[in-house]
Design a protein around this motif. Structure first.
Motif, PDB file in Angstrom:
ATOM      1  N   LEU A   1       0.831  -1.202   0.000  1.00 20.35           N
ATOM      2  CA  LEU A   1       0.000   0.000   0.000  1.00 20.35           C
ATOM      3  C   LEU A   1       0.868   1.255   0.000  1.00 20.35           C
ATOM      4  CD1 LEU A   1      -2.665   1.469   0.100  1.00 20.35           C
ATOM      5  CD2 LEU A   1      -2.743   1.106   2.585  1.00 20.35           C
ATOM      6  N   THR A   2       1.955   1.232   0.748  1.00 20.31           N
ATOM      7  CA  THR A   2       2.887   2.361   0.721  1.00 20.31           C
ATOM      8  C   THR A   2       3.453   2.558  -0.672  1.00 20.31           C
ATOM      9  OG1 THR A   2       3.496   1.961   3.036  1.00 20.31           O
ATOM     10  CG2 THR A   2       5.017   3.268   1.707  1.00 20.31           C
ATOM     11  N   ALA A   3       3.785   1.452  -1.347  1.00 22.66           N
ATOM     12  CA  ALA A   3       4.313   1.544  -2.710  1.00 22.66           C
ATOM     13  C   ALA A   3       3.284   2.125  -3.663  1.00 22.66           C
ATOM     14  CB  ALA A   3       4.766   0.163  -3.187  1.00 22.66           C
TER      15      ALA A   3
ATOM     16  N   VAL B   1       9.934   9.504  -1.532  1.00 21.49           N
ATOM     17  CA  VAL B   1      10.824   8.394  -1.162  1.00 21.49           C
ATOM     18  C   VAL B   1      11.224   8.494   0.311  1.00 21.49           C
ATOM     19  CG1 VAL B   1      13.077   7.342  -1.596  1.00 21.49           C
ATOM     20  CG2 VAL B   1      11.674   8.122  -3.522  1.00 21.49           C
ATOM     21  N   ALA B   2      11.514   9.719   0.772  1.00 21.61           N
ATOM     22  CA  ALA B   2      11.951   9.902   2.157  1.00 21.61           C
ATOM     23  C   ALA B   2      10.850   9.556   3.157  1.00 21.61           C
ATOM     24  CB  ALA B   2      12.402  11.347   2.353  1.00 21.61           C
ATOM     25  N   LEU B   3       9.608   9.640   2.743  1.00 19.18           N
ATOM     26  CA  LEU B   3       8.489   9.356   3.646  1.00 19.18           C
ATOM     27  C   LEU B   3       8.213   7.861   3.797  1.00 19.18           C
ATOM     28  CD1 LEU B   3       6.075  12.180   2.483  1.00 19.18           C
ATOM     29  CD2 LEU B   3       7.019  11.927   4.788  1.00 19.18           C
ATOM     30  N   VAL B   4       8.818   7.046   2.952  1.00 21.04           N
ATOM     31  CA  VAL B   4       8.553   5.601   2.992  1.00 21.04           C
ATOM     32  C   VAL B   4       8.852   4.984   4.352  1.00 21.04           C
ATOM     33  CG1 VAL B   4       9.262   3.369   2.033  1.00 21.04           C
ATOM     34  CG2 VAL B   4       8.781   5.293   0.497  1.00 21.04           C
ATOM     35  N   PRO B   5      10.007   5.265   5.003  1.00 22.47           N
ATOM     36  CA  PRO B   5      10.272   4.644   6.316  1.00 22.47           C
ATOM     37  C   PRO B   5       9.249   5.002   7.386  1.00 22.47           C
ATOM     38  CG  PRO B   5      12.292   5.551   5.381  1.00 22.47           C
ATOM     39  CD  PRO B   5      11.167   6.062   4.540  1.00 22.47           C
ATOM     40  N   ALA B   6       8.653   6.190   7.277  1.00 24.36           N
ATOM     41  CA  ALA B   6       7.676   6.613   8.288  1.00 24.36           C
ATOM     42  C   ALA B   6       6.283   6.058   8.024  1.00 24.36           C
ATOM     43  CB  ALA B   6       7.608   8.136   8.345  1.00 24.36           C
ATOM     44  N   ALA B   7       6.024   5.610   6.812  1.00 28.94           N
ATOM     45  CA  ALA B   7       4.680   5.184   6.422  1.00 28.94           C
ATOM     46  C   ALA B   7       4.090   4.084   7.305  1.00 28.94           C
ATOM     47  CB  ALA B   7       4.684   4.755   4.948  1.00 28.94           C
TER      48      ALA B   7
ATOM     49  N   VAL C   1      -0.601  12.745   3.509  1.00 32.31           N
ATOM     50  CA  VAL C   1       0.806  13.055   3.264  1.00 32.31           C
ATOM     51  C   VAL C   1       1.108  12.992   1.761  1.00 32.31           C
ATOM     52  CG1 VAL C   1       3.151  12.188   3.566  1.00 32.31           C
ATOM     53  CG2 VAL C   1       1.625  12.361   5.537  1.00 32.31           C
ATOM     54  N   ALA C   2       0.594  11.971   1.087  1.00 37.48           N
ATOM     55  CA  ALA C   2       0.815  11.854  -0.349  1.00 37.48           C
ATOM     56  C   ALA C   2       0.206  13.037  -1.094  1.00 37.48           C
ATOM     57  CB  ALA C   2       0.224  10.537  -0.860  1.00 37.48           C
ATOM     58  N   ALA C   3      -1.004  13.428  -0.699  1.00 41.26           N
ATOM     59  CA  ALA C   3      -1.651  14.575  -1.345  1.00 41.26           C
ATOM     60  C   ALA C   3      -0.883  15.863  -1.071  1.00 41.26           C
ATOM     61  CB  ALA C   3      -3.097  14.696  -0.860  1.00 41.26           C
ATOM     62  N   LEU C   4      -0.304  15.987   0.132  1.00 44.92           N
ATOM     63  CA  LEU C   4       0.460  17.193   0.465  1.00 44.92           C
ATOM     64  C   LEU C   4       1.719  17.303  -0.398  1.00 44.92           C
ATOM     65  CD1 LEU C   4       0.163  17.344   4.359  1.00 44.92           C
ATOM     66  CD2 LEU C   4      -0.853  18.916   2.683  1.00 44.92           C
TER      67      LEU C   4
END
Length: 389
Positions: free
Chosen positions: A308-310, A346-352, A363-366
């Motif tokens: 889902l993150t991907a 890409v940087a937000l992936v670890p926090a997802a 976050v994706a929309a932002l």
């Protein structure tokens, strides 16, 4: 005219709008996009996502090759009309086989794509008999013979992993052949045909908007099947905002200038060749986002899985990479905002994994909103915002 036969190539090179038959053909793609996003939404493994991505890329090739076909050959001529309708039926059959393309209906999916390419080539060879324009379909058919064989072999292979590998090779042949203009050893390079800028730009603008329509359709259908609550309604609202931003970014940017870029570019042939790949990245990104929002609307409070993150952050990144590619080809530059947007996704992936699904969608929309805001400020400083197509 060669024996009184009417030429099937386009004779009006300017002011040629999209034919209604082409718009009718586009309707078949709606099913393809919807079924692909549903398959992506239902997959929780990387192999499943790879299968869905391959299916989407193949159906995109169906649309791209048909658009190039109608840019060169007139949809007003009977043989061309029959080919378009045949491809439309084949595309619908491939869409129907898509959910089980890697199980029971592999041969239907692969053999249909091979038949589309071979049938189009054979009709062209018969219609252009005795004309010098026959060189192009001959070369295309030669490459399609190689890829078509791989598509059929892949459909006959029972193991899903092996089928995926064979079909990836077949798809690589199709994409490389198109990008390199169907080279034949010992023969001079095939010249780029005289494109119709208005028609070609309009077709890609239409298909991108149609893809956004699929994002809207998927979110509406998903919400309609669920009891309404604050979380689902919020996710639905975020999906709508994302769709508006994806529309605004394209129609106020390079997408609006596509026609003039094709008309004026000193590298027209390169632009014509790279345009399908740039739009492919954007289409894959939007379809991925549609699949992500489908799962988010269903379960807004749950934590996202890796797939889902991907779909969500990867969809944003792919869209921005496609936009940056299109900007580079149309405007001659890669906006820094797009690069930063990709890096942010890409940087937000670890926090997802630590965020609820709903927060992940926000976050994706932002990220898209931030890129759009920078674009708006830049255009305000640089002059009037270009009109939408």
């Amino acid at each position: 005219m060669n024996g009184g036969r009417r030429p099937i190539t386009r004779t009006m090179r300017r002011g040629q709008p999209t034919d209604l038959l082409e718009l009718f053909f586009d309707l078949a793609l709606i099913a393809s996009l919807t079924l692909t996003s549903q398959k992506m939404a239902n997959e929780d493994t990387w192999t499943g996502l790879a299968q869905a991505l391959l299916a989407l890329s193949t159906l995109w090739a169906v649309w791209v090759t048909t658009t190039s076909f109608t840019d060169l050959y007139s949809p007003q001529e009977r043989p061309v009309q029959l080919v378009i309708l045949g491809i439309m039926f084949g595309g619908m059959l491939m869409s129907a086989a898509l959910p089980t393309a890697f199980s029971s209906h592999g041969l239907a999916f692969g053999a249909t794509w091979a038949a589309i390419n071979w049938g189009r080539g054979l009709v062209l060879l018969a219609s252009l008999r005795g004309r010098r324009e026959r060189e192009r379909p001959l070369r295309v058919l030669a490459w399609n013979t190689v890829s078509g064989t791989l598509w059929i072999v892949g459909g006959l292979v029972p193991d899903p992993g092996t089928r995926l590998a064979v079909w990836l090779a077949a798809l690589a042949v199709d994409y490389l052949a198109f990008g390199l203009r169907f080279p034949i050893p010992g023969r001079p390079r095939l010249l780029q045909y005289d494109v119709v800028p208005e028609h070609l730009a309009e077709r890609y603008q239409q298909i991108y908007v149609l893809t956004l329509g699929e994002l809207i359709l998927v979110t509406v259908l998903t919400l309609s099947d669920m009891p309404f609550n604050i979380g689902r309604l919020s996710a639905f609202a975020v999906a709508f905002v994302a769709a508006v931003l994806l529309w605004w970014s394209y129609t106020r940017g390079a997408g609006a200038r596509l026609r003039s870029a094709i008309e004026r570019s000193p590298h027209r042939s390169r632009l014509v060749q790279t345009n399908p790949y740039a739009h492919w990245l954007m289409v894959v990104g939007v379809v991925g986002l549609a699949a992500g929002f489908e799962r988010i609307i269903e379960h807004p409070a749950e934590r996202p899985e890796a797939t889902l993150t991907a779909l969500t952050l990867g969809g944003v990144a792919l869209f921005l990479i496609g936009r940056a590619t299109l900007d580079h080809e149309v405007l001659g530059r890669i906006p820094l905002s797009h690069v930063i947007g990709v890096l942010a996704a890409v940087a937000l992936v670890p926090a997802a994994p630590h965020l609820p699904n709903l927060v992940l969608s926000v976050v994706a929309a932002l990220v898209v909103l931030g890129v759009a805001a920078v674009e708006f400020v830049r255009w305000q400083r640089g002059g009037a915002v270009p009109a939408p197509p």
